[in-house]
Design a protein around this motif. Structure first.
Motif, PDB file in Angstrom:
ATOM      1  N   VAL A  47      -5.510   0.569 -16.387  1.00 35.61           N
ATOM      2  CA  VAL A  47      -5.807  -0.242 -15.205  1.00 35.61           C
ATOM      3  C   VAL A  47      -5.837   0.689 -13.997  1.00 35.61           C
ATOM      4  O   VAL A  47      -4.936   1.496 -13.804  1.00 35.61           O
ATOM      5  CB  VAL A  47      -4.731  -1.333 -14.992  1.00 35.61           C
ATOM      6  N   ASP A  48      -6.906   0.572 -13.205  1.00 38.43           N
ATOM      7  CA  ASP A  48      -7.020   1.297 -11.940  1.00 38.43           C
ATOM      8  C   ASP A  48      -6.944   0.290 -10.803  1.00 38.43           C
ATOM      9  O   ASP A  48      -7.562  -0.776 -10.867  1.00 38.43           O
ATOM     10  CB  ASP A  48      -8.356   2.039 -11.854  1.00 38.43           C
ATOM     11  N   ILE A  49      -6.208   0.654  -9.765  1.00 35.33           N
ATOM     12  CA  ILE A  49      -6.054  -0.212  -8.598  1.00 35.33           C
ATOM     13  C   ILE A  49      -6.388   0.610  -7.359  1.00 35.33           C
ATOM     14  O   ILE A  49      -5.985   1.767  -7.243  1.00 35.33           O
ATOM     15  CB  ILE A  49      -4.614  -0.753  -8.491  1.00 35.33           C
ATOM     16  N   GLU A  50      -7.121   0.000  -6.425  1.00 35.27           N
ATOM     17  CA  GLU A  50      -7.452   0.665  -5.170  1.00 35.27           C
ATOM     18  C   GLU A  50      -7.261  -0.323  -4.024  1.00 35.27           C
ATOM     19  O   GLU A  50      -7.620  -1.492  -4.140  1.00 35.27           O
ATOM     20  CB  GLU A  50      -8.888   1.174  -5.198  1.00 35.27           C
ATOM     21  N   PHE A  51      -6.688   0.173  -2.917  1.00 32.08           N
ATOM     22  CA  PHE A  51      -6.452  -0.638  -1.725  1.00 32.08           C
ATOM     23  C   PHE A  51      -6.890   0.190  -0.528  1.00 32.08           C
ATOM     24  O   PHE A  51      -6.564   1.379  -0.427  1.00 32.08           O
ATOM     25  CB  PHE A  51      -4.967  -0.998  -1.625  1.00 32.08           C
ATOM     26  N   ASP A  52      -7.632  -0.429   0.398  1.00 31.34           N
ATOM     27  CA  ASP A  52      -8.116   0.266   1.580  1.00 31.34           C
ATOM     28  C   ASP A  52      -7.888  -0.634   2.798  1.00 31.34           C
ATOM     29  O   ASP A  52      -8.257  -1.807   2.776  1.00 31.34           O
ATOM     30  CB  ASP A  52      -9.611   0.576   1.412  1.00 31.34           C
ATOM     31  N   TYR A  53      -7.260  -0.072   3.853  1.00 33.17           N
ATOM     32  CA  TYR A  53      -6.975  -0.841   5.064  1.00 33.17           C
ATOM     33  C   TYR A  53      -7.250   0.040   6.278  1.00 33.17           C
ATOM     34  O   TYR A  53      -6.829   1.201   6.325  1.00 33.17           O
ATOM     35  CB  TYR A  53      -5.517  -1.296   5.064  1.00 33.17           C
ATOM     36  N   ARG A  54      -7.954  -0.520   7.288  1.00 36.67           N
ATOM     37  CA  ARG A  54      -8.224   0.184   8.537  1.00 36.67           C
ATOM     38  C   ARG A  54      -7.984  -0.765   9.698  1.00 36.67           C
ATOM     39  O   ARG A  54      -8.275  -1.952   9.601  1.00 36.67           O
ATOM     40  CB  ARG A  54      -9.671   0.664   8.602  1.00 36.67           C
ATOM     41  N   LYS A  55      -7.468  -0.200  10.789  1.00 35.27           N
ATOM     42  CA  LYS A  55      -7.194  -1.037  11.952  1.00 35.27           C
ATOM     43  C   LYS A  55      -7.319  -0.189  13.211  1.00 35.27           C
ATOM     44  O   LYS A  55      -6.775   0.906  13.296  1.00 35.27           O
ATOM     45  CB  LYS A  55      -5.795  -1.623  11.859  1.00 35.27           C
ATOM     46  N   SER A  56      -8.030  -0.731  14.183  1.00 36.58           N
ATOM     47  CA  SER A  56      -8.075  -0.114  15.507  1.00 36.58           C
ATOM     48  C   SER A  56      -6.778  -0.450  16.214  1.00 36.58           C
ATOM     49  O   SER A  56      -6.290  -1.590  16.141  1.00 36.58           O
ATOM     50  CB  SER A  56      -9.266  -0.644  16.308  1.00 36.58           C
ATOM     51  N   VAL A  57      -6.195   0.543  16.886  1.00 39.55           N
ATOM     52  CA  VAL A  57      -4.906   0.352  17.552  1.00 39.55           C
ATOM     53  C   VAL A  57      -4.946   0.990  18.942  1.00 39.55           C
ATOM     54  O   VAL A  57      -5.859   1.750  19.264  1.00 39.55           O
ATOM     55  CB  VAL A  57      -3.746   0.976  16.722  1.00 39.55           C
ATOM     56  N   GLU A  58      -3.935   0.688  19.739  1.00 40.21           N
ATOM     57  CA  GLU A  58      -3.740   1.330  21.035  1.00 40.21           C
ATOM     58  C   GLU A  58      -2.298   1.793  21.092  1.00 40.21           C
ATOM     59  O   GLU A  58      -1.405   1.041  21.481  1.00 40.21           O
ATOM     60  CB  GLU A  58      -4.055   0.352  22.167  1.00 40.21           C
ATOM     61  N   LEU A  59      -2.069   3.040  20.685  1.00 36.02           N
ATOM     62  CA  LEU A  59      -0.706   3.584  20.664  1.00 36.02           C
ATOM     63  C   LEU A  59      -0.485   4.623  21.753  1.00 36.02           C
ATOM     64  O   LEU A  59       0.465   4.565  22.503  1.00 36.02           O
ATOM     65  CB  LEU A  59      -0.403   4.213  19.293  1.00 36.02           C
ATOM     66  N   PHE A  60      -1.376   5.637  21.847  1.00 40.51           N
ATOM     67  CA  PHE A  60      -1.156   6.742  22.763  1.00 40.51           C
ATOM     68  C   PHE A  60      -2.239   6.862  23.825  1.00 40.51           C
ATOM     69  O   PHE A  60      -2.090   7.613  24.781  1.00 40.51           O
ATOM     70  CB  PHE A  60      -1.083   8.067  21.987  1.00 40.51           C
ATOM     71  N   GLY A  61      -3.362   6.212  23.633  1.00 47.29           N
ATOM     72  CA  GLY A  61      -4.476   6.341  24.575  1.00 47.29           C
ATOM     73  C   GLY A  61      -5.202   7.663  24.357  1.00 47.29           C
ATOM     74  O   GLY A  61      -4.905   8.427  23.455  1.00 47.29           O
ATOM     75  N   GLY A  62      -6.169   7.921  25.223  1.00 50.25           N
ATOM     76  CA  GLY A  62      -6.901   9.181  25.142  1.00 50.25           C
ATOM     77  C   GLY A  62      -8.190   9.084  24.352  1.00 50.25           C
ATOM     78  O   GLY A  62      -8.923  10.044  24.256  1.00 50.25           O
ATOM     79  N   GLY A  63      -8.477   7.981  23.772  1.00 50.21           N
ATOM     80  CA  GLY A  63      -9.713   7.821  22.997  1.00 50.21           C
ATOM     81  C   GLY A  63      -9.553   6.673  22.026  1.00 50.21           C
ATOM     82  O   GLY A  63      -8.478   6.082  21.917  1.00 50.21           O
ATOM     83  N   PRO A  64     -10.613   6.364  21.313  1.00 47.21           N
ATOM     84  CA  PRO A  64     -10.505   5.290  20.321  1.00 47.21           C
ATOM     85  C   PRO A  64      -9.529   5.697  19.219  1.00 47.21           C
ATOM     86  O   PRO A  64      -9.676   6.754  18.615  1.00 47.21           O
ATOM     87  CB  PRO A  64     -11.936   5.126  19.804  1.00 47.21           C
ATOM     88  N   GLU A  65      -8.539   4.842  18.998  1.00 45.67           N
ATOM     89  CA  GLU A  65      -7.511   5.142  18.003  1.00 45.67           C
ATOM     90  C   GLU A  65      -7.717   4.264  16.768  1.00 45.67           C
ATOM     91  O   GLU A  65      -8.114   3.107  16.884  1.00 45.67           O
ATOM     92  CB  GLU A  65      -6.114   4.888  18.565  1.00 45.67           C
ATOM     93  N   GLN A  66      -7.389   4.838  15.612  1.00 45.02           N
ATOM     94  CA  GLN A  66      -7.513   4.074  14.382  1.00 45.02           C
ATOM     95  C   GLN A  66      -6.476   4.547  13.364  1.00 45.02           C
ATOM     96  O   GLN A  66      -6.183   5.741  13.257  1.00 45.02           O
ATOM     97  CB  GLN A  66      -8.921   4.231  13.785  1.00 45.02           C
ATOM     98  N   LEU A  67      -5.917   3.569  12.648  1.00 47.50           N
ATOM     99  CA  LEU A  67      -5.031   3.856  11.519  1.00 47.50           C
ATOM    100  C   LEU A  67      -5.760   3.441  10.242  1.00 47.50           C
ATOM    101  O   LEU A  67      -6.434   2.409  10.212  1.00 47.50           O
ATOM    102  CB  LEU A  67      -3.730   3.055  11.619  1.00 47.50           C
TER     103      LEU A  67
END
Length: 181
Positions: A47-67
């Motif tokens: 069995v193979d499992i894959e999970f993908d998550y992305r989120k735009s955030v505002e933590l430090f500023g200075g440009g578009p941030e993403q986790l």
């Protein structure tokens, strides 16, 4: 199969392989028909499992941030090899050593990877963790601290699991750095 594998299989009672070993009336081997034949059957189940998550955030500023977070996991449940009329050779969980007949190892039963990235404008930091589960060195060996007559033994047949970490810091030049070399 090699000539020796054909003879060994026939001696073990594999009647399918005996057709390739020609004997004289006294039982001596006079000819081995070592053709390019692949008679083994391999069955792999997992069995193979894959999970993908992305989120735009505002933590430090200075440009578009993403986790972003990506997870991969594999559970190898079965990896068996069988020659016609022969026994099933289950090699899942054997991480080193050689399988019967010189086949490759089965691989660990569990593997996984995690990738975590924080991006801020042209800068990014990525952590990668890789897990490889434990297993046996060679499942054809018997683990024993003392020698057992007629049995191939090994002091420690266990291969421990391992976890690797990688960290990457990156900078992607923007238009303002276009002419720099």
């Amino acid at each position: 199969l090699s000539s020796q594998n054909l003879v060994d299989g026939c001696v073990r009672g594999d009647t399918f392989l005996c057709q390739y070993v020609q004997r004289a009336a006294n039982g001596d081997i006079v000819e081995i028909d070592s053709l390019f034949i692949n008679l083994n059957e391999q069955k792999v189940e997992g069995v193979d499992i894959e999970f993908d998550y992305r989120k735009s955030v505002e933590l430090f500023g200075g440009g578009p941030e993403q986790l972003s977070l990506r997870l991969f996991g594999t559970n190898l449940m079965h990896n068996s090899i069988q020659s016609p009329n022969g026994p099933v050779d289950e090699i899942a969980g054997q991480v080193l050593g050689a399988a019967i007949g010189g086949n490759t190892v089965g691989g660990p039963k569990w593997k996984g990877s995690a990738i975590f990235t924080y991006a801020n404008g042209p800068f990014s930091a990525t952590w990668i963790g890789r897990y490889i589960g434990d297993g046996v060195l060679d499942r054809t060996l018997t683990q024993s601290d003392v020698a057992i007559p007629g049995v191939t033994t090994i002091d420690n047949n266990h291969v421990a699991s391992v976890f690797y970490n990688d960290v990457t810091l990156a900078f992607t030049p923007t238009e303002q750095f276009k002419g720099l070399r």
